[in-house]
Write a protein that holds these residues in place. Structure first.
Motif, mmCIF file in Angstrom:
data_model
loop_
_atom_site.group_PDB
_atom_site.id
_atom_site.type_symbol
_atom_site.label_atom_id
_atom_site.label_comp_id
_atom_site.label_asym_id
_atom_site.label_seq_id
_atom_site.Cartn_x
_atom_site.Cartn_y
_atom_site.Cartn_z
ATOM 1 N N GLY A 197 -12.817 -10.785 33.110
ATOM 2 C CA GLY A 197 -13.252 -10.625 31.726
ATOM 3 C C GLY A 197 -13.479 -9.173 31.409
ATOM 4 N N LEU A 198 -14.593 -8.595 31.846
ATOM 5 C CA LEU A 198 -14.839 -7.166 31.669
ATOM 6 C C LEU A 198 -14.453 -6.461 32.958
ATOM 7 N N VAL A 199 -13.649 -5.449 32.849
ATOM 8 C CA VAL A 199 -13.244 -4.691 34.022
ATOM 9 C C VAL A 199 -13.449 -3.213 33.754
ATOM 10 N N HIS A 200 -13.657 -2.458 34.822
ATOM 11 C CA HIS A 200 -13.771 -1.012 34.659
ATOM 12 C C HIS A 200 -12.376 -0.419 34.504
ATOM 13 N N THR A 201 -12.303 0.765 33.978
ATOM 14 C CA THR A 201 -11.035 1.471 33.846
ATOM 15 C C THR A 201 -11.139 2.774 34.620
ATOM 16 N N ALA A 202 -10.194 2.992 35.483
ATOM 17 C CA ALA A 202 -10.129 4.224 36.266
ATOM 18 C C ALA A 202 -8.763 4.858 35.998
ATOM 19 N N MET B 105 -1.582 2.595 37.207
ATOM 20 C CA MET B 105 -0.718 2.712 36.036
ATOM 21 C C MET B 105 -1.268 1.976 34.814
ATOM 22 N N GLU B 106 -1.784 0.755 35.000
ATOM 23 C CA GLU B 106 -2.294 0.007 33.849
ATOM 24 C C GLU B 106 -3.483 0.724 33.224
ATOM 25 N N ASP B 107 -4.411 1.178 34.069
ATOM 26 C CA ASP B 107 -5.581 1.903 33.562
ATOM 27 C C ASP B 107 -5.165 3.200 32.888
ATOM 28 N N TYR B 108 -4.196 3.886 33.471
ATOM 29 C CA TYR B 108 -3.699 5.133 32.881
ATOM 30 C C TYR B 108 -3.121 4.875 31.490
ATOM 31 N N SER B 109 -2.360 3.803 31.351
ATOM 32 C CA SER B 109 -1.753 3.470 30.054
ATOM 33 C C SER B 109 -2.814 3.177 28.997
ATOM 34 N N VAL B 110 -3.836 2.400 29.366
ATOM 35 C CA VAL B 110 -4.916 2.084 28.429
ATOM 36 C C VAL B 110 -5.645 3.363 28.027
ATOM 37 N N ALA B 111 -5.976 4.188 29.003
ATOM 38 C CA ALA B 111 -6.697 5.430 28.727
ATOM 39 C C ALA B 111 -5.864 6.377 27.872
ATOM 40 N N SER B 112 -4.569 6.461 28.142
ATOM 41 C CA SER B 112 -3.691 7.319 27.338
ATOM 42 C C SER B 112 -3.658 6.847 25.892
ATOM 43 N N HIS B 113 -3.520 5.530 25.722
ATOM 44 C CA HIS B 113 -3.463 4.963 24.369
ATOM 45 C C HIS B 113 -4.739 5.260 23.574
ATOM 46 N N HIS B 114 -5.877 5.241 24.255
ATOM 47 C CA HIS B 114 -7.164 5.454 23.587
ATOM 48 C C HIS B 114 -7.691 6.882 23.765
ATOM 49 N N GLN B 115 -6.843 7.751 24.305
ATOM 50 C CA GLN B 115 -7.159 9.170 24.490
ATOM 51 C C GLN B 115 -8.462 9.397 25.266
ATOM 52 N N LEU B 116 -8.607 8.677 26.369
ATOM 53 C CA LEU B 116 -9.756 8.855 27.255
ATOM 54 C C LEU B 116 -9.461 9.964 28.258
ATOM 55 N N PRO B 117 -10.476 10.599 28.806
ATOM 56 C CA PRO B 117 -10.240 11.622 29.835
ATOM 57 C C PRO B 117 -9.670 10.997 31.104
ATOM 58 N N MET B 118 -8.885 11.778 31.833
ATOM 59 C CA MET B 118 -8.232 11.293 33.049
ATOM 60 C C MET B 118 -8.929 11.860 34.290
ATOM 61 N N ASP B 119 -10.240 11.734 34.351
ATOM 62 C CA ASP B 119 -10.996 12.287 35.468
ATOM 63 C C ASP B 119 -10.592 11.626 36.785
ATOM 64 N N CYS B 120 -10.311 12.450 37.777
ATOM 65 C CA CYS B 120 -10.011 11.952 39.121
ATOM 66 C C CYS B 120 -11.145 12.400 40.023
ATOM 67 N N LEU B 121 -11.942 11.473 40.477
ATOM 68 C CA LEU B 121 -13.125 11.776 41.269
ATOM 69 C C LEU B 121 -12.894 11.648 42.770
ATOM 70 N N VAL B 122 -11.619 11.557 43.167
ATOM 71 C CA VAL B 122 -11.250 11.404 44.567
ATOM 72 C C VAL B 122 -10.277 12.513 44.946
ATOM 73 N N ASP B 123 -10.532 13.174 46.089
ATOM 74 C CA ASP B 123 -9.643 14.257 46.508
ATOM 75 C C ASP B 123 -8.463 13.721 47.323
ATOM 76 N N GLU B 124 -7.628 14.643 47.795
ATOM 77 C CA GLU B 124 -6.410 14.270 48.523
ATOM 78 C C GLU B 124 -6.677 13.517 49.824
ATOM 79 N N SER B 125 -7.858 13.695 50.394
ATOM 80 C CA SER B 125 -8.152 13.031 51.660
ATOM 81 C C SER B 125 -8.921 11.715 51.481
ATOM 82 N N GLY B 126 -9.099 11.270 50.227
ATOM 83 C CA GLY B 126 -9.754 9.988 49.976
ATOM 84 C C GLY B 126 -11.264 10.059 49.925
#
Length: 178
Positions: A36-41, A46-67
């Motif tokens: 029902g309610l889900v978080h968006t990251a 890809m699905e979350d990215y598409s939703v965020a792009s459509h609604h012009q949300l920031p694309m914050d990445c809180l995880v570095d290359e090593s996880g």
């Protein structure tokens, strides 16, 4: 009530005071998939990215290359591995905030690295694109030196290179992947 009744609403972040997130419709959330309610990251799928792009949300990445969580994730999470002690830290943060409704073990269907057999985290990374005739000409010259079997394949490859308008040179994956 239906999900449409929530459209346009918002919810408070469970651990970051003052942070409010919009409630957004998404085609990938259905009655048969999800809760029902889900978080968006946006930086982690890809699905979350598409939703965020459509609604012009920031694309914050809180995880570095090593996880591991970055400094932007907050001092409680910084440098913790997302799939290991990071999970436990988030659960403790939610408990402390009185925001954890239920906890149970769940086997998530992560994509796995074919070499290490360990789960991978999908994360956005910056790309750079090239659109120059010089790069295209150099690529075609080098390709002409490659021995093709059958030899007719070289023409198809040269035509494909000639029709390409944008180039993305990526170093995101390890060399030697199939």
């Amino acid at each position: 009530f239906s999900g449409a009744d929530l459209a346009g609403g918002s919810c408070a972040h469970p651990t970051i005071p003052g942070r409010v997130s919009p409630l957004l419709p998404a085609n990938h959330v259905t009655m048969t998939k999800g809760t029902g309610l889900v978080h968006t990251a946006p930086a982690h799928g890809m699905e979350d990215y598409s939703v965020a792009s459509h609604h012009q949300l920031p694309m914050d990445c809180l995880v570095d290359e090593s996880g591991h969580f970055t400094e932007a994730a907050g001092p409680e999470l910084k440098n913790k591995n997302v799939l290991e002690e990071g999970n436990e830290a988030v659960i403790k943060m939610l408990q402390a905030a009185g925001s954890l409704l239920k906890e149970e073990k769940y086997v998530h269907s992560y994509p796995y690295d074919w070499r290490t057999k360990k789960p991978m985290i999908i994360r956005a990374s910056k790309q750079w694109f090239v659109n120059t005739a010089d790069v295209k000409a150099a690529a075609q010259d080098v390709l002409k030196k490659v021995k093709f079997i059958p030899t007719s394949a070289v023409n198809r490859m040269l035509e494909m290179l000639d029709s390409r308008t944008f180039w993305c040179i990526s170093r995101q994956r390890c060399w030697g992947v199939p």
